[in-house]
Write an enzyme that holds these catalytic residues in place. Sequence first.
Site, PDB file in Angstrom:
ATOM      1  N   HIS A  64       1.104   5.146   0.912  1.00 11.48           N
ATOM      2  CA  HIS A  64       0.493   6.198   1.727  1.00 11.48           C
ATOM      3  C   HIS A  64       0.606   7.530   0.974  1.00 11.48           C
ATOM      4  O   HIS A  64       1.699   7.906   0.545  1.00 11.48           O
ATOM      5  CB  HIS A  64       1.254   6.373   3.047  1.00 11.48           C
ATOM      6  N   HIS A 108       0.843  -1.198   0.000  1.00 10.77           N
ATOM      7  CA  HIS A 108       0.000   0.000   0.000  1.00 10.77           C
ATOM      8  C   HIS A 108       0.874   1.242   0.000  1.00 10.77           C
ATOM      9  O   HIS A 108       1.872   1.317   0.701  1.00 10.77           O
ATOM     10  CB  HIS A 108      -0.967   0.017   1.186  1.00 10.77           C
TER      11      HIS A 108
HETATM   12  P1  5GP Z   1       1.557   0.316   7.368  1.00 15.58           P
HETATM   13  O1  5GP Z   1       2.123   0.563   8.721  1.00 15.58           O
HETATM   14  O2  5GP Z   1       1.319  -1.160   7.113  1.00 15.58           O
HETATM   15  O3  5GP Z   1       2.357   0.965   6.267  1.00 15.58           O
HETATM   16  O4  5GP Z   1       0.183   1.054   7.335  1.00 15.58           O
HETATM   17  C1  5GP Z   1      -1.043   0.433   7.453  1.00 15.58           C
HETATM   18  C2  5GP Z   1      -2.096   1.519   7.446  1.00 15.58           C
HETATM   19  O5  5GP Z   1      -3.351   0.906   7.276  1.00 15.58           O
HETATM   20  C3  5GP Z   1      -2.133   2.327   8.722  1.00 15.58           C
HETATM   21  O6  5GP Z   1      -1.942   3.697   8.430  1.00 15.58           O
HETATM   22  C4  5GP Z   1      -3.521   2.041   9.282  1.00 15.58           C
HETATM   23  O7  5GP Z   1      -4.116   3.162   9.869  1.00 15.58           O
HETATM   24  C5  5GP Z   1      -4.292   1.579   8.068  1.00 15.58           C
HETATM   25  N1  5GP Z   1      -5.339   0.627   8.359  1.00 15.58           N
HETATM   26  C6  5GP Z   1      -5.208  -0.488   9.135  1.00 15.58           C
HETATM   27  N2  5GP Z   1      -6.380  -1.163   9.164  1.00 15.58           N
HETATM   28  C7  5GP Z   1      -7.248  -0.455   8.383  1.00 15.58           C
HETATM   29  C8  5GP Z   1      -8.626  -0.663   8.030  1.00 15.58           C
HETATM   30  O8  5GP Z   1      -9.282  -1.614   8.420  1.00 15.58           O
HETATM   31  N3  5GP Z   1      -9.180   0.268   7.203  1.00 15.58           N
HETATM   32  C9  5GP Z   1      -8.479   1.337   6.735  1.00 15.58           C
HETATM   33  N4  5GP Z   1      -9.134   2.188   5.925  1.00 15.58           N
HETATM   34  N5  5GP Z   1      -7.186   1.552   7.049  1.00 15.58           N
HETATM   35  C10 5GP Z   1      -6.588   0.672   7.875  1.00 15.58           C
END
Ligand code: 5GP
Length: 139
Positions: A100, A98
Amino acid sequence: MSTIFTQIVEGEIPARIVYEDETTVAFLDANPLAPGHTLVIPKDEYERLNDVPADVATDLYDTIHRMVPAVEDAVDADATTVAFNNGEEAGQEVPHVHCHIVPRFEGDGGGPIHAVAGEAPDLDDDELDEIAAGIESEA
Ligand code: 5GP
């Protein structure tokens, strides 16, 4: 067990989807770092960027390219930080690639992407040459 993002793609859990096409989806982050914090994902599950096939990577970048100005315009941001946490040690929590898109505003108190790594190494020219050669040979 599918990732939470696959469950969003499948409509099994709700999300504020802001763009969708055949291979990618963009939706609001549930814990936004700024108003408009958006995630862009491939619909298919790949854990890391390294795993994404070239054609999907192209589609993913096309969607990022579309969404960056859309997000900035929608929340009247001055800029955006656009980044991937690529792997657990880099802070990736959801094992589904993903991107950001984090809107940035003058005086928002945030930092540049240079702030994400630990202590900067002190590398001499020989070490830099060796590292560059290693990366070039893998590219
Ligand atoms: P990572 O740390 O893996 O780069 O970021 C994961 C992101 O996914 C975090 O910013 C978190 O807030 C977001 N996130 C986690 N679970 C969910 C969810 O169920 N729905 C949405 N819309 N975002 C999520």
